[in-house]
Scaffold this active site. Structure first.
Site, PDB file in Angstrom:
ATOM      1  N   SER A 293       0.860  -1.194   0.000  1.00 31.11           N
ATOM      2  CA  SER A 293       0.000   0.000   0.000  1.00 31.11           C
ATOM      3  C   SER A 293       0.889   1.233   0.000  1.00 31.11           C
ATOM      4  O   SER A 293       2.100   1.136   0.182  1.00 31.11           O
ATOM      5  CB  SER A 293      -0.859   0.022   1.261  1.00 31.11           C
ATOM      6  OG  SER A 293      -0.101   0.525   2.350  1.00 31.11           O
ATOM      7  N   ASP A 294       0.307   2.405  -0.224  1.00 29.98           N
ATOM      8  CA  ASP A 294       1.077   3.624   0.005  1.00 29.98           C
ATOM      9  C   ASP A 294       0.948   3.980   1.494  1.00 29.98           C
ATOM     10  O   ASP A 294       0.157   3.376   2.236  1.00 29.98           O
ATOM     11  CB  ASP A 294       0.621   4.761  -0.907  1.00 29.98           C
ATOM     12  CG  ASP A 294       1.754   5.774  -1.108  1.00 29.98           C
ATOM     13  OD1 ASP A 294       2.715   5.772  -0.332  1.00 29.98           O
ATOM     14  OD2 ASP A 294       1.659   6.591  -2.034  1.00 29.98           O
ATOM     15  N   TRP A 295       1.697   4.955   1.905  1.00 26.97           N
ATOM     16  CA  TRP A 295       1.819   5.269   3.344  1.00 26.97           C
ATOM     17  C   TRP A 295       0.441   5.517   3.979  1.00 26.97           C
ATOM     18  O   TRP A 295      -0.232   6.494   3.652  1.00 26.97           O
ATOM     19  CB  TRP A 295       2.707   6.496   3.511  1.00 26.97           C
ATOM     20  CG  TRP A 295       3.024   6.828   4.932  1.00 26.97           C
ATOM     21  CD1 TRP A 295       2.118   7.237   5.878  1.00 26.97           C
ATOM     22  CD2 TRP A 295       4.287   6.796   5.571  1.00 26.97           C
ATOM     23  NE1 TRP A 295       2.762   7.444   7.071  1.00 26.97           N
ATOM     24  CE2 TRP A 295       4.097   7.197   6.911  1.00 26.97           C
ATOM     25  CE3 TRP A 295       5.576   6.472   5.146  1.00 26.97           C
ATOM     26  CZ2 TRP A 295       5.148   7.271   7.819  1.00 26.97           C
ATOM     27  CZ3 TRP A 295       6.615   6.554   6.052  1.00 26.97           C
ATOM     28  CH2 TRP A 295       6.397   6.948   7.384  1.00 26.97           C
ATOM     29  N   GLY A 296       0.058   4.622   4.839  1.00 26.38           N
ATOM     30  CA  GLY A 296      -1.188   4.800   5.585  1.00 26.38           C
ATOM     31  C   GLY A 296      -2.452   4.656   4.764  1.00 26.38           C
ATOM     32  O   GLY A 296      -3.562   4.881   5.262  1.00 26.38           O
TER      33      GLY A 296
END
Ligand code: BGC
Length: 766
Positions: A293-296
């Site tokens: 995933s991307d950050w958060g």
């Protein structure tokens, strides 16, 4: 003593594999399938879920144990096998210490991946990716990524979050600087080269690292160019424009994909079954890598309004095919419950874990978890002469000559007085660009230094700062503060400009004006730059502008008033030397724009491969009427089109011919064109092929890049360049999303940019 169980198991599996090498001779079998399966069979649910957690390391692993509860918890989780990978842990010492925690404490001793944003270099900075794209040169992309991999891997990193392959049509979006530009063909070509450069042929080679195709997908289409904003595009745009580089990345064997922050058609990319299950892991058969995933962003599915809580976010992301959670802490708080209650089958979890373990095996981490933490390499391999040489070559090939009236360029190294003006000219930091990994602050060669180093007599070169661009802190995470209305440096600059033969005026953007979270509604030059330009023009017309920027800029006044303009992006460590190479003609500029330069921000998004529409131009007899697709205050065309770039020589295109004016779907046509160097110096030209399908079951763009070739010609020399057109060249994703061509009339266009082209027609018949 702690038994490294996983490594023991792997050794057994390796031996079994060698005895019965059926899995190795079967080319379709996943690499290390036996090893991965035997390890998987030992893992508890908690350990499996752990492999899917990616944590940021926000404390010194070589220092004292962190004091805050959050980091202490992270530390405990690493030790107990509840973490699969870390990001932003750097240096051989740091990664070694972190690796030890996992390998020596956890039950199975499974090693960690160490990810980092190695985007255009680790210590030695290459040009920003948008700049590299202007080279239209796979060698530039590949060799730059090779150097980056060599340096990063020498410093403990084994996984980069690159290449970014988002198509960018809107200069308001700050992340245009990381992108290969607006065209899917060029983006695919470069992305493959970047992946080859990072990964080489063998991931277990200590100088190669795992790459990551990002951001999957359509992140570059954020509405109004505002980062993280909603994306709402058609399936045709998704399939024909956005996805081709990702498909190419999958075919090139990229080790991982990163999905994106945006929603698309109401579904956040993390939760998109279409993108991750149906396409990537389904139709494209991507088996040997994983999706991070991307950050958060898994947690942001809750903010998007797509999941009610942690459990639902975890459920939606994992079932849709997001394998690893970067810093949202959703998987660590949901997967065990989801699987133990039967909401998610263990097979879905196993599939995700298998993918992560496969890459760890391929990287050779089970053989030696510390193979990337080698202090001697870290001392020897960073910022070497050899690496800087690659950076200089990449930088000069990325420069685009936008204008050169009366051949003001190249300049003379002798007997010409030069005033170098502008704070960007002396700046040793801005050229390093955004997303600069571990570049030493202020370590680039400035424009001024480059010029001083190139001329025969240093006293021919004078400098005045002229304007100040920003004030206050300049960092990746902070907003910039621009200086406006400070003209205290003008008078010195004007005095110098009066006295000299030529002015080199450095204008543009701070590197922190582009990158993540750096969207702008104004894409002109900030602060006092334009005022200074006008003042200087009053006293000296011989001005060469070197334009540093991370996006396409709206610079109509420059184009109107300045005789020579060099687009120099943020060129990296060797910026000043490369710029001097071009200014003095040691290198004849050969770059071509990978994006359209608008005349004004109101034209954004602007791109060459647009549709014709129903009212593309006014009928001659309607001249002066308004009922056609246009602006009343600006032409439709860009200031500089896609594919545009001048040289110190000129090229003439002639004799466009086809081997046949008709082909069927099994056949092909060869197009030939003669290109002649009609100037006085040798040069390189990028010959570009465009196709238009006049009528389709779905409307087609007015032109699409389908091939290009870089040729080098001596003065007076000519070459015939040929392109082969086959059914694949003419195919596209149609309304039902099937890929194919449709019989009918096509235009074939060849030229030195997307506007200056010779055209002929041919037919595709049944
Ligand atoms: C960016 C990614 C990057 C990640 C890790 C995110 O904010 O969108 O491109 O790889 O951070 O640093």
């Amino acid at each position: 003593m702690k038994v490294q169980l996983a490594i023991a198991i792997v050794t057994i599996a390796l031996t079994a594999c060698m005895k019965n090498n059926s899995s190795n001779t079967n080319s379709t079998a996943a690499p290390f399938a036996n090893e991965v399966d035997s390890l998987l069979s030992l893992m508890t649910l908690e350990e499996k879920a752990g492999q899917l957690n990616l944590y940021a390391g926000s404390w010194e692993f070589t220092g004292p144990v962190p004091k805050d509860a959050n980091n202490q918890q992270k530390l405990e989780n690493i030790k107990s096998g509840r973490v699969g990978a870390m990001l932003n842990v750097i240096t051989t010492e740091g990664t070694r210490e972190a690796q030890k925690l996992a390998v020596e404490n956890s039950r199975l001793g499974i090693p960690l991946l160490f990810g980092y944003d190695v985007i255009h270099g680790y210590k030695t900075m290459m040009p920003i990716p948008l700049g590299q794209a202007a080279s239209w040169d796979a060698d530039v992309a590949r060799s730059g990524a090779q150097v980056a991999a060599k340096e990063a891997s020498a410093s403990g990193i084994n996984w980069t979050f690159a290449p970014m392959m988002d198509i960018a049509r809107d200069a308001r979006w700050g992340r245009m600087m990381e992108s290969p530009g607006e065209d899917p063909y060029l983006a695919s070509y470069l992305s493959k080269a970047w992946i080859e450069g990072f990964q080489g042929n063998d991931l277990s080679d200590e100088a190669t690292i795992a790459a990551c195709a990002k951001h999957f997908a359509a992140y570059g289409f954020a509405e109004a160019g505002r980062d993280y904003n909603t994306v709402d595009i058609s399936m045709q745009t998704l399939y024909n424009i956005v996805l081709p580089p990702f498909k190419a990345a999958s075919e090139a064997g990229v080790a991982s994909f990163m999905n994106s922050f945006n929603e698309i058609g109401g579904v956040p990319a993390n939760g998109s079954e279409l993108l991750q299950r149906e396409l990537l892991k389904g139709a494209w058969n991507y088996q040997n890598g994983f999706v991070v995933s991307d950050w958060g962003s898994i947690g942001e599915m809750i903010t998007h309004g797509f999941a009610a809580d942690t459990l639902e976010a975890g459920y939606k992301a994992l079932t849709a095919g997001s394998d690893m959670d970067m810093e949202a802490h959703i998987y660590e708080n949901s997967i065990e419950e989801l699987v133990s209650t039967g909401k998610i089958s263990e097979e879905i979890l196993n599939d995700a874990v298998r993918r992560v373990l496969t890459i760890k095996f391929q990287l050779g981490l089970f053989e030696n978890p510390y193979r990337y933490s080698d202090t001697s390499r870290e001392k020897a391999d960073l910022l070497t002469e050899e690496n800087l040489k690659v950076a200089r070559e990449a930088a000069r090939k990325s420069i685009v000559l936008l204008k050169n009236e009366n051949n003001l360029l190249p300049l003379n190294k002798e007997g010409q007085s030069i005033a170098v003006i502008g704070s960007l000219a002396a700046d040793k930091d801005v050229p390093l660009g955004s997303w600069r990994a571990q570049a030493n602050e202020g370590s680039a060669v400035s424009v001024l230094e480059g010029i001083q180093g190139a001329v025969s007599n240093k006293s021919d070169v004078s400098f005045a700062q002229g304007y100040t661009l920003t004030t206050g802190r300049r960092k990746f995470v902070y907003e910039l503060e621009f200086v406006e209305g400070d003209q205290s440096g003008f008078s010195k600059a004007i005095q110098l400009a009066k006295k000299v033969d030529v002015v080199v005026l450095a204008l543009g953007e701070d590197c922190w004006q582009s990158g993540e979270g750096r969207s702008q509604t104004d894409i002109g030059l900030k602060g006092d730059q334009m005022d200074l330009m006008y003042e200087l023009l009053k006293v000296n017309k011989n001005i060469v502008v070197t334009l540093m920027n991370g996006r396409s800029l709206a610079i109509p006044e420059l184009d109107e008033n300045i005789p020579a303009i060099l687009e120099v992006w943020h060129l990296g460590s060797e910026a000043g030397n490369a710029i001097a190479d071009v200014l003095f003609g040691d290198y004849n500029p050969s770059g071509k724009l990978p994006i359209s330069f608008p005349r004004n921000v109101g034209q954004c998004p602007i791109y060459y491969n647009h549709k014709n529409g129903g009212r593309p131009a006014t009928n001659p007899h309607d001249a002066g009427m308004v009922f056609w697709s246009h602006y009343t205050d600006s032409p439709n065309t860009p200031l500089y089109p896609f594919g545009y770039g001048l040289s110190y020589t000129t090229f003439e295109y002639s004799d466009l011919s086809l081997s046949s004016s008709e082909m069927n779907q099994a056949g092909e046509i060869v197009a030939s064109i003669k290109v002649k160097n009609t100037g006085k110096v040798g040069g390189q030209e990028t010959v570009q092929l465009y196709i238009r399908d006049y009528v389709g079951s779905v409307t087609r763009p007015v032109k699409e890049l389908k091939g290009f070739e870089k040729i080098t010609l001596k003065p007076g020399e000519e070459k015939v360049v040929q392109f082969t057109i086959n059914n694949e060249t003419l195919s596209y994703y149609r309304a039902d999303l099937s890929f194919g061509s449709e019989p009918g009339q096509f235009a074939l266009m060849i030229g030195g940019n997307s506007q200056k082209i010779l055209t002929t027609d041919f037919r595709l018949v049944d």
